[in-house]
Design an enzyme around this catalytic site. Structure first.
Site, PDB file in Angstrom:
ATOM      1  N   HIS A  83     -10.530  -4.955   2.935  1.00 11.89           N
ATOM      2  CA  HIS A  83      -9.063  -5.035   2.988  1.00 11.89           C
ATOM      3  C   HIS A  83      -8.639  -6.405   2.478  1.00 11.89           C
ATOM      4  CE1 HIS A  83      -5.012  -5.393   4.674  1.00 11.89           C
ATOM      5  NE2 HIS A  83      -4.998  -4.071   4.759  1.00 11.89           N
ATOM      6  N   HIS A 120       0.835  -1.201   0.000  1.00 16.34           N
ATOM      7  CA  HIS A 120       0.000   0.000   0.000  1.00 16.34           C
ATOM      8  C   HIS A 120       0.871   1.254   0.000  1.00 16.34           C
ATOM      9  CE1 HIS A 120      -3.486  -2.546   1.745  1.00 16.34           C
ATOM     10  NE2 HIS A 120      -3.547  -2.467   0.442  1.00 16.34           N
ATOM     11  N   HIS A 155      -0.575 -10.103   1.801  1.00 18.94           N
ATOM     12  CA  HIS A 155      -1.877 -10.099   2.469  1.00 18.94           C
ATOM     13  C   HIS A 155      -2.584 -11.453   2.445  1.00 18.94           C
ATOM     14  CE1 HIS A 155      -1.125  -5.966   0.996  1.00 18.94           C
ATOM     15  NE2 HIS A 155      -1.688  -5.595   2.125  1.00 18.94           N
ATOM     16  N   CYS A 200       2.367 -13.717   3.561  1.00 19.57           N
ATOM     17  CA  CYS A 200       3.132 -13.621   4.794  1.00 19.57           C
ATOM     18  C   CYS A 200       2.869 -14.854   5.661  1.00 19.57           C
ATOM     19  CB  CYS A 200       2.723 -12.358   5.551  1.00 19.57           C
ATOM     20  SG  CYS A 200       3.457 -12.222   7.189  1.00 19.57           S
ATOM     21  N   GLU A 237      -6.301  -8.536   3.221  1.00 21.03           N
ATOM     22  CA  GLU A 237      -6.088  -9.591   4.217  1.00 21.03           C
ATOM     23  C   GLU A 237      -7.411 -10.112   4.768  1.00 21.03           C
ATOM     24  OE1 GLU A 237      -4.590 -10.137   8.772  1.00 21.03           O
ATOM     25  OE2 GLU A 237      -3.488  -8.678   7.578  1.00 21.03           O
ATOM     26  N   SER A 251       4.628  -0.741   5.390  1.00 19.58           N
ATOM     27  CA  SER A 251       4.616  -0.767   3.930  1.00 19.58           C
ATOM     28  C   SER A 251       5.408   0.396   3.332  1.00 19.58           C
ATOM     29  CB  SER A 251       3.168  -0.706   3.419  1.00 19.58           C
ATOM     30  OG  SER A 251       2.496   0.420   3.961  1.00 19.58           O
ATOM     31  N   SER A 305      -2.860   2.503   3.344  1.00 18.86           N
ATOM     32  CA  SER A 305      -2.322   1.591   4.354  1.00 18.86           C
ATOM     33  C   SER A 305      -3.092   1.644   5.664  1.00 18.86           C
ATOM     34  CB  SER A 305      -0.840   1.900   4.614  1.00 18.86           C
ATOM     35  OG  SER A 305      -0.352   1.149   5.695  1.00 18.86           O
ATOM     36  N   SER A 306      -3.724   0.528   6.024  1.00 18.66           N
ATOM     37  CA  SER A 306      -4.420   0.430   7.310  1.00 18.66           C
ATOM     38  C   SER A 306      -3.425   0.546   8.454  1.00 18.66           C
ATOM     39  CB  SER A 306      -5.170  -0.903   7.385  1.00 18.66           C
ATOM     40  OG  SER A 306      -5.722  -1.111   8.651  1.00 18.66           O
TER      41      SER A 306
END
EC number: 1.17.7.4
Length: 297
Positions: free
Chosen positions: A128, A40, A74, A96, A130, A276, A232-233
């Site tokens: 999102h 992101h 993600h 990941c 993920e 990120s 980006s969260s």
């Protein structure tokens, strides 16, 4: 004016691993597809685009045949792997390891909780990447909650198994956990008979450990510049930590968004970023800030 880059900021292991896999793969092929932004951060996405990384969405994935597609950090839902199998797509899986482990835990909780009608609840951001992958482990039956209002989606007469998106705020997770516990108790006249809550703090420790580190870093400088992609969260969560401990904190995507007046009278400036955020981008921001002082002289 002293300008310092936070040594704990920048890519987490998962993002660094995914980008390295992409770069290694592009050394042997002219073009590589990636399902969604690999990170992101628009600056990094552009850098990798120039090397041959092409971003696609899920609809485009269904139209591809006989090619290579990178799965980013993600993770992805089972549906993606099924499409790849049917379309003869070779997946370069850079999911990941922390996210993959969480996917397995969510799937196990969903499968084992069905007899007791337990609900899988995920504290995360709807849409999102993920979260899409996590919900896919439950046939998209998981309940996604982001705010207190979202708790209305939960049936408090039934057990709840709670997980978190790995990049969410630790403080936010435990706040939601406490609210669910309270609502479960309220839904039952007899507290001993209240439906069970199985809460799992599944926030990545590389993320959660950065919160206290950033809190300290923010108090050590007159001005904080937080560098992150706007999507980006994790960036939003970590920036809020900076802002809480230093009101003179500013969120920028790149050096072009810097404003000279932020640094007037400042003796020290701290630069930090999300998991990120590439180090080269924070270094560019540092150089631009130092140039402000040079211009004044």
């Amino acid at each position: 004016m002293n300008v310092t880059i936070d040594k704990n900021s920048g890519y987490c292991f998962g993002v660094e691993f995914a980008i390295q896999m992409a770069e290694d793969e592009m050394e042997t092929c002219d073009e590589l597809y990636c399902l969604g932004d690999i990170v992101h951060n628009s600056m990094e996405v552009q850098r990798l685009y120039e090397k041959g990384l092409r971003i696609i969405d899920r609809d485009q994935l269904k139209e591809l045949r006989d090619c290579k597609v990178l799965i980013r950090a993600h993770g992805e839902p089972p549906e993606t792997y099924q499409i790849a199998l049917e379309n003869n797509i070779e997946l370069i899986d850079a999911s990941c390891p922390v996210v993959l482990k969480l996917q397995n835990r969510v799937k196990h909780a969903f499968d084992s909780g069905r007899p007791s009608e337990a609900q899988v609840v995920i504290y995360g951001q709807v849409g999102h990447a993920e979260v899409i992958g996590l919900a896919g482990q439950t046939r998209d039956e998981a309940i996604i909650v982001t705010t207190e209002e979202d708790l209305e989606k939960i049936d408090f007469s039934r057990p709840v198994t709670l997980f978190s998106q790995t990049t969410k705020s630790t403080k936010g997770f435990y706040h939601i956990k406490a609210l669910i516990e309270e609502r479960l108790q309220q839904a039952s006249q007899d507290s001993k008979a209240a439906p069970k809550l199985d809460a799992n703090d599944s926030i990545c420790r590389q993320v959660s450990n950065r919160e206290p580190q950033l809190a300290r870093f923010s108090t050590e400088h007159d001005v904080i510049v937080f560098v992150s992609g706007k999507k980006s969260s994790n960036g939003k969560a970590l920036y809020s930590v900076c802002k809480q401990h230093n009101p003179n904190s500013y969120f920028v995507e790149n050096e072009k968004e810097l404003q000279r007046e932020w640094f007037e009278g400042a003796g020290s400036v701290g630069i930090c970023g999300a998991t990120s955020t590439p180090m080269w981008l924070m270094e560019q921001v540092s150089t631009s800030i130092s140039a402000f002082e040079t211009e004044q002289v």
